[in-house]
Design an enzyme around this catalytic site. Structure first.
Site, PDB file in Angstrom:
ATOM      1  N   CYS A  22      -0.314  -0.326   9.708  1.00  0.00           N
ATOM      2  CA  CYS A  22       0.423  -0.702   8.499  1.00  0.00           C
ATOM      3  C   CYS A  22       1.937  -0.702   8.691  1.00  0.00           C
ATOM      4  O   CYS A  22       2.667  -1.157   7.836  1.00  0.00           O
ATOM      5  CB  CYS A  22       0.036   0.202   7.328  1.00  0.00           C
ATOM      6  SG  CYS A  22       0.596   1.893   7.520  1.00  0.00           S
ATOM      7  N   ASP A  76       3.913   1.986   8.878  1.00  0.00           N
ATOM      8  CA  ASP A  76       4.584   3.188   8.380  1.00  0.00           C
ATOM      9  C   ASP A  76       5.069   4.025   9.561  1.00  0.00           C
ATOM     10  O   ASP A  76       4.425   4.083  10.607  1.00  0.00           O
ATOM     11  CB  ASP A  76       3.636   4.052   7.548  1.00  0.00           C
ATOM     12  CG  ASP A  76       3.276   3.422   6.226  1.00  0.00           C
ATOM     13  OD1 ASP A  76       3.927   2.429   5.835  1.00  0.00           O
ATOM     14  OD2 ASP A  76       2.341   3.920   5.582  1.00  0.00           O
ATOM     15  N   CYS A  90       5.164   2.943   2.719  1.00  0.00           N
ATOM     16  CA  CYS A  90       4.748   2.754   1.325  1.00  0.00           C
ATOM     17  C   CYS A  90       4.959   4.041   0.512  1.00  0.00           C
ATOM     18  O   CYS A  90       5.328   5.082   1.045  1.00  0.00           O
ATOM     19  CB  CYS A  90       3.286   2.346   1.290  1.00  0.00           C
ATOM     20  SG  CYS A  90       2.169   3.635   1.881  1.00  0.00           S
ATOM     21  N   CYS A  93      -1.928   7.927   5.363  1.00  0.00           N
ATOM     22  CA  CYS A  93      -0.575   8.447   5.134  1.00  0.00           C
ATOM     23  C   CYS A  93      -0.563   9.973   5.275  1.00  0.00           C
ATOM     24  O   CYS A  93       0.387  10.535   5.838  1.00  0.00           O
ATOM     25  CB  CYS A  93      -0.072   8.041   3.751  1.00  0.00           C
ATOM     26  SG  CYS A  93       0.118   6.260   3.573  1.00  0.00           S
TER      27      CYS A  93
END
Length: 126
Positions: free
Chosen positions: A37, A39, A62, A106
């Site tokens: 993603c 991140d 995010c 995350c």
């Protein structure tokens, strides 16, 4: 205020992140990223007498990544290095009152960052 699949705590830590920044004389730094993603998280810790006395983060990603980073810094402050190493991504997600399944990575990034920061601290301490 919860929004969609995000809890009030996730929204609070996303909108008002705690401990954003860097520690110039950090005892350890952990940097991890999620290539799927994009991140990326850099965690700075200050350790004194085997206790994490300060933690700051710089995260590009995010809202769930920012909230996980913020919550992680709150969780680890005041804990010993050994206690910090027992923190899992589930602990971070639970402290945020949950994350949507698509955003669990995350909290995994937060767990990986703290383990990398402790590893860096231990290398520097030798």
């Amino acid at each position: 205020m919860s929004i969609g699949p995000y809890s009030e705590k996730v929204m609070d830590h996303f909108m008002n992140p705690r401990n954003v920044g860097e520690i110039d004389d950090a005892s350890g730094v952990g940097e991890v990223g999620n290539p799927a993603c994009g991140d990326m998280m850099r965690l700075f810790i200050k350790v004194e007498d085997n206790v994490v006395t300060d933690a700051k983060f710089m995260t590009f990603g995010c809202g769930a990544a920012i909230a996980s980073s913020s919550m992680l810094t709150e969780i680890i402050k005041g804990k010993t290095v050994d206690e910090v190493l027992t923190i899992t991504n589930e602990n971070v997600a639970e402290a945020l009152d949950g994350l949507p399944p698509a955003k669990i990575h995350c909290s995994v990034m937060a767990e990986e960052a703290v383990k990398a920061a402790i590893e860096d601290y231990r290398k520097k301490a030798v």
